[in-house]
Design a protein around this motif. Structure first.
Motif, PDB file in Angstrom:
ATOM      1  N   THR A   1       0.830  -1.204   0.000  1.00 27.07           N
ATOM      2  CA  THR A   1       0.000   0.000   0.000  1.00 27.07           C
ATOM      3  C   THR A   1       0.861   1.249   0.000  1.00 27.07           C
ATOM      4  O   THR A   1       0.575   2.221  -0.714  1.00 27.07           O
ATOM      5  N   ARG A   2       1.928   1.229   0.797  1.00 27.28           N
ATOM      6  CA  ARG A   2       2.845   2.376   0.821  1.00 27.28           C
ATOM      7  C   ARG A   2       3.459   2.593  -0.553  1.00 27.28           C
ATOM      8  O   ARG A   2       3.620   3.734  -1.011  1.00 27.28           O
ATOM      9  N   SER A   3       3.778   1.501  -1.234  1.00 28.44           N
ATOM     10  CA  SER A   3       4.339   1.611  -2.574  1.00 28.44           C
ATOM     11  C   SER A   3       3.336   2.229  -3.544  1.00 28.44           C
ATOM     12  O   SER A   3       3.696   3.079  -4.367  1.00 28.44           O
ATOM     13  N   GLU A   4       2.067   1.819  -3.436  1.00 24.36           N
ATOM     14  CA  GLU A   4       1.033   2.366  -4.318  1.00 24.36           C
ATOM     15  C   GLU A   4       0.823   3.856  -4.060  1.00 24.36           C
ATOM     16  O   GLU A   4       0.650   4.647  -4.998  1.00 24.36           O
ATOM     17  N   LEU A   5       0.840   4.252  -2.801  1.00 20.05           N
ATOM     18  CA  LEU A   5       0.669   5.670  -2.478  1.00 20.05           C
ATOM     19  C   LEU A   5       1.856   6.491  -2.959  1.00 20.05           C
ATOM     20  O   LEU A   5       1.702   7.622  -3.424  1.00 20.05           O
ATOM     21  N   THR A   6       3.035   5.899  -2.875  1.00 18.03           N
ATOM     22  CA  THR A   6       4.230   6.590  -3.368  1.00 18.03           C
ATOM     23  C   THR A   6       4.123   6.827  -4.872  1.00 18.03           C
ATOM     24  O   THR A   6       4.473   7.900  -5.375  1.00 18.03           O
TER      25      THR A   6
ATOM     26  N   ALA B   1      -3.898  -3.722  -2.263  1.00 12.18           N
ATOM     27  CA  ALA B   1      -3.127  -2.525  -1.921  1.00 12.18           C
ATOM     28  C   ALA B   1      -3.603  -1.328  -2.740  1.00 12.18           C
ATOM     29  O   ALA B   1      -3.673  -0.199  -2.235  1.00 12.18           O
ATOM     30  N   LYS B   2      -3.943  -1.572  -3.997  1.00 17.14           N
ATOM     31  CA  LYS B   2      -4.456  -0.481  -4.832  1.00 17.14           C
ATOM     32  C   LYS B   2      -5.798   0.025  -4.317  1.00 17.14           C
ATOM     33  O   LYS B   2      -6.072   1.229  -4.336  1.00 17.14           O
ATOM     34  N   LEU B   3      -6.649  -0.884  -3.872  1.00 17.52           N
ATOM     35  CA  LEU B   3      -7.940  -0.481  -3.333  1.00 17.52           C
ATOM     36  C   LEU B   3      -7.775   0.328  -2.052  1.00 17.52           C
ATOM     37  O   LEU B   3      -8.481   1.329  -1.837  1.00 17.52           O
ATOM     38  N   ILE B   4      -6.850  -0.083  -1.204  1.00 17.76           N
ATOM     39  CA  ILE B   4      -6.601   0.673   0.032  1.00 17.76           C
ATOM     40  C   ILE B   4      -6.030   2.049  -0.289  1.00 17.76           C
ATOM     41  O   ILE B   4      -6.463   3.069   0.268  1.00 17.76           O
ATOM     42  N   ALA B   5      -5.048   2.083  -1.203  1.00 17.48           N
ATOM     43  CA  ALA B   5      -4.485   3.369  -1.616  1.00 17.48           C
ATOM     44  C   ALA B   5      -5.560   4.237  -2.267  1.00 17.48           C
ATOM     45  O   ALA B   5      -5.609   5.455  -2.053  1.00 17.48           O
ATOM     46  N   GLY B   6      -6.436   3.601  -3.051  1.00 13.02           N
ATOM     47  CA  GLY B   6      -7.526   4.332  -3.675  1.00 13.02           C
ATOM     48  C   GLY B   6      -8.471   4.917  -2.646  1.00 13.02           C
ATOM     49  O   GLY B   6      -8.971   6.044  -2.809  1.00 13.02           O
ATOM     50  N   ALA B   7      -8.727   4.164  -1.575  1.00 12.17           N
ATOM     51  CA  ALA B   7      -9.593   4.676  -0.510  1.00 12.17           C
ATOM     52  C   ALA B   7      -8.981   5.912   0.132  1.00 12.17           C
ATOM     53  O   ALA B   7      -9.686   6.883   0.445  1.00 12.17           O
ATOM     54  N   VAL B   8      -7.667   5.894   0.325  1.00 12.60           N
ATOM     55  CA  VAL B   8      -6.978   7.069   0.876  1.00 12.60           C
ATOM     56  C   VAL B   8      -7.140   8.262  -0.059  1.00 12.60           C
ATOM     57  O   VAL B   8      -7.434   9.386   0.381  1.00 12.60           O
ATOM     58  N   MET B   9      -6.962   8.022  -1.358  1.00 16.09           N
ATOM     59  CA  MET B   9      -7.132   9.101  -2.335  1.00 16.09           C
ATOM     60  C   MET B   9      -8.574   9.595  -2.349  1.00 16.09           C
ATOM     61  O   MET B   9      -8.829  10.798  -2.496  1.00 16.09           O
ATOM     62  N   GLY B  10      -9.518   8.684  -2.183  1.00 14.44           N
ATOM     63  CA  GLY B  10     -10.915   9.073  -2.157  1.00 14.44           C
ATOM     64  C   GLY B  10     -11.228   9.987  -0.985  1.00 14.44           C
ATOM     65  O   GLY B  10     -11.951  10.986  -1.124  1.00 14.44           O
ATOM     66  N   VAL B  11     -10.690   9.663   0.185  1.00 16.73           N
ATOM     67  CA  VAL B  11     -10.877  10.518   1.370  1.00 16.73           C
ATOM     68  C   VAL B  11     -10.250  11.885   1.137  1.00 16.73           C
ATOM     69  O   VAL B  11     -10.828  12.925   1.486  1.00 16.73           O
ATOM     70  N   LEU B  12      -9.058  11.901   0.538  1.00 14.54           N
ATOM     71  CA  LEU B  12      -8.373  13.168   0.261  1.00 14.54           C
ATOM     72  C   LEU B  12      -9.192  14.035  -0.694  1.00 14.54           C
ATOM     73  O   LEU B  12      -9.399  15.239  -0.446  1.00 14.54           O
ATOM     74  N   TYR B  13      -9.676  13.444  -1.767  1.00 15.45           N
ATOM     75  CA  TYR B  13     -10.465  14.199  -2.744  1.00 15.45           C
ATOM     76  C   TYR B  13     -11.795  14.654  -2.147  1.00 15.45           C
ATOM     77  O   TYR B  13     -12.281  15.747  -2.451  1.00 15.45           O
ATOM     78  N   ALA B  14     -12.387  13.818  -1.298  1.00 16.27           N
ATOM     79  CA  ALA B  14     -13.628  14.207  -0.632  1.00 16.27           C
ATOM     80  C   ALA B  14     -13.396  15.410   0.269  1.00 16.27           C
ATOM     81  O   ALA B  14     -14.224  16.332   0.315  1.00 16.27           O
TER      82      ALA B  14
ATOM     83  N   VAL C   1     -15.129   1.974  -7.950  1.00 17.85           N
ATOM     84  CA  VAL C   1     -15.723   1.821  -9.283  1.00 17.85           C
ATOM     85  C   VAL C   1     -14.682   2.138 -10.353  1.00 17.85           C
ATOM     86  O   VAL C   1     -14.559   1.418 -11.352  1.00 17.85           O
ATOM     87  N   GLY C   2     -13.913   3.201 -10.135  1.00 13.89           N
ATOM     88  CA  GLY C   2     -12.869   3.570 -11.091  1.00 13.89           C
ATOM     89  C   GLY C   2     -11.798   2.501 -11.219  1.00 13.89           C
ATOM     90  O   GLY C   2     -11.338   2.205 -12.333  1.00 13.89           O
ATOM     91  N   VAL C   3     -11.393   1.922 -10.097  1.00 15.01           N
ATOM     92  CA  VAL C   3     -10.412   0.830 -10.142  1.00 15.01           C
ATOM     93  C   VAL C   3     -10.975  -0.333 -10.956  1.00 15.01           C
ATOM     94  O   VAL C   3     -10.270  -0.932 -11.781  1.00 15.01           O
ATOM     95  N   GLY C   4     -12.256  -0.647 -10.735  1.00 16.36           N
ATOM     96  CA  GLY C   4     -12.879  -1.728 -11.488  1.00 16.36           C
ATOM     97  C   GLY C   4     -12.910  -1.453 -12.976  1.00 16.36           C
ATOM     98  O   GLY C   4     -12.630  -2.344 -13.791  1.00 16.36           O
ATOM     99  N   ILE C   5     -13.226  -0.212 -13.345  1.00 18.15           N
ATOM    100  CA  ILE C   5     -13.227   0.150 -14.765  1.00 18.15           C
ATOM    101  C   ILE C   5     -11.828   0.009 -15.351  1.00 18.15           C
ATOM    102  O   ILE C   5     -11.643  -0.491 -16.461  1.00 18.15           O
ATOM    103  N   GLY C   6     -10.827   0.451 -14.588  1.00 21.17           N
ATOM    104  CA  GLY C   6      -9.452   0.346 -15.052  1.00 21.17           C
ATOM    105  C   GLY C   6      -9.003  -1.089 -15.236  1.00 21.17           C
ATOM    106  O   GLY C   6      -8.199  -1.391 -16.129  1.00 21.17           O
ATOM    107  N   LEU C   7      -9.534  -1.993 -14.404  1.00 27.58           N
ATOM    108  CA  LEU C   7      -9.194  -3.407 -14.541  1.00 27.58           C
ATOM    109  C   LEU C   7      -9.843  -4.021 -15.774  1.00 27.58           C
ATOM    110  O   LEU C   7      -9.237  -4.827 -16.473  1.00 27.58           O
TER     111      LEU C   7
END
Length: 271
Positions: free
Chosen positions: A7-12, A111-124, A170-176
């Motif tokens: 997760t740290r790697s994904e956030l980096t 890890a991408k989903l967790i990092a995505g959740a962090v980004m989601g909170v930040l954007y919110a 949802v965005g991660v799912g679309i990207g997959l």
């Protein structure tokens, strides 16, 4: 590699590029200016400066509608950041070293989903600050109720955060599912800005279409938050979901897309 390290790697990866803050700035400008402009309109109507304007909320629900703009028009940004979180790996061919460092692909996806959740909170947080802050200031200047003293308002703001996190999924799912970055972005923009708004607009006039439109992702997100400019603009049929049902529907979209992407795309040979 553990989940924490992955997760740290994904956030980096996310914070080492410029796209995250560019999208954040565009988000702030888009929803912030829209909310501020609408707040001035509501204040002017309420004070009688511009007369009555049909469809402009001036009652107790005006503040909720203004604050909900963070998600009702800003949700495309967490979808995009979630999509880019995955498609960027395919575009820049960085998945090979990622999988070499973490061979278990399911762990990388988590890890991408967790990092995505962090980004989601930040954007919110960004969206809430630029909508609720200026809107409350303008409403107060016109002597209107801001709603900031009500627990319902803070619950609404909390549900906006949840909605943003679910939109990232949802965005991660679309990207997959759609590994090509350009195609994925075009699909996201086309659906969120044209297809769904047209379906919801049609649902306001056709009962059968309205029943279906209530289960579209954007409508489900608005139901989760509990207020929406689209309801005021008569783009919804009035048969919306309860907030918890809206959240479950939006979560279901994310889960289905992520599972489908994991089964049919993420596990494929990347060479």
């Amino acid at each position: 590699m553990s989940i924490a390290h992955a997760t740290r790697s994904e956030l980096t990866k996310q914070f080492s590029t410029s796209i995250w803050w560019i999208l954040a700035i565009v988000l702030a400008g888009y929803v912030g200016l829209t909310a501020t402009g609408l707040a001035f309109t509501i204040g002017a109507v309420a004070s009688g400066a511009i007369g009555d304007a049909q469809g402009v909320p001036v009652g107790e629900g005006a503040a909720s509608v203004l604050y909900s703009l963070a998600s009702s028009i800003g949700y495309v940004f967490p979808v995009l950041i979630g999509t880019l979180l995955v498609t960027g790996e395919f575009r820049h061919q960085t998945l090979t070293p990622t999988f070499l460092a973490t061979p278990r692909r399911g762990r990388v996806l988590l890890a991408k989903l967790i990092a995505g959740a962090v980004m989601g909170v930040l954007y919110a947080a960004v969206a809430i600050v630029v909508t609720a802050g200026p809107s409350a200031g303008v409403l107060a200047a016109f002597g209107l109720e801001t709603g900031l003293g009500a627990s319902e308002t803070w619950a609404l703001l909390g549900r906006i955060v949840i909605a943003f996190v679910l939109w990232v999924f949802v965005g991660v799912g679309i990207g997959l599912v759609v590994r090509n970055q350009v195609a994925a972005i075009v699909i996201v923009l086309a659906f969120t800005q044209f297809v769904e708004p047209l379906l919801r607009f049609g649902g306001a006039f056709v009962t059968q279409l309205g029943d279906i439109a209530a289960y579209l992702p954007g409508a489900a997100s608005d139901a989760l938050v509990g207020a929406s400019i689209f309801s005021v603009a008569a783009m919804d049929s009035g048969s919306g979901l309860e907030w918890w049902a809206g959240g479950l529907v939006l979560l279901a979209y994310g889960v289905v897309l992520v599972i489908a992407g994991h089964l049919f795309s993420w596990r494929r040979d990347i060479t």
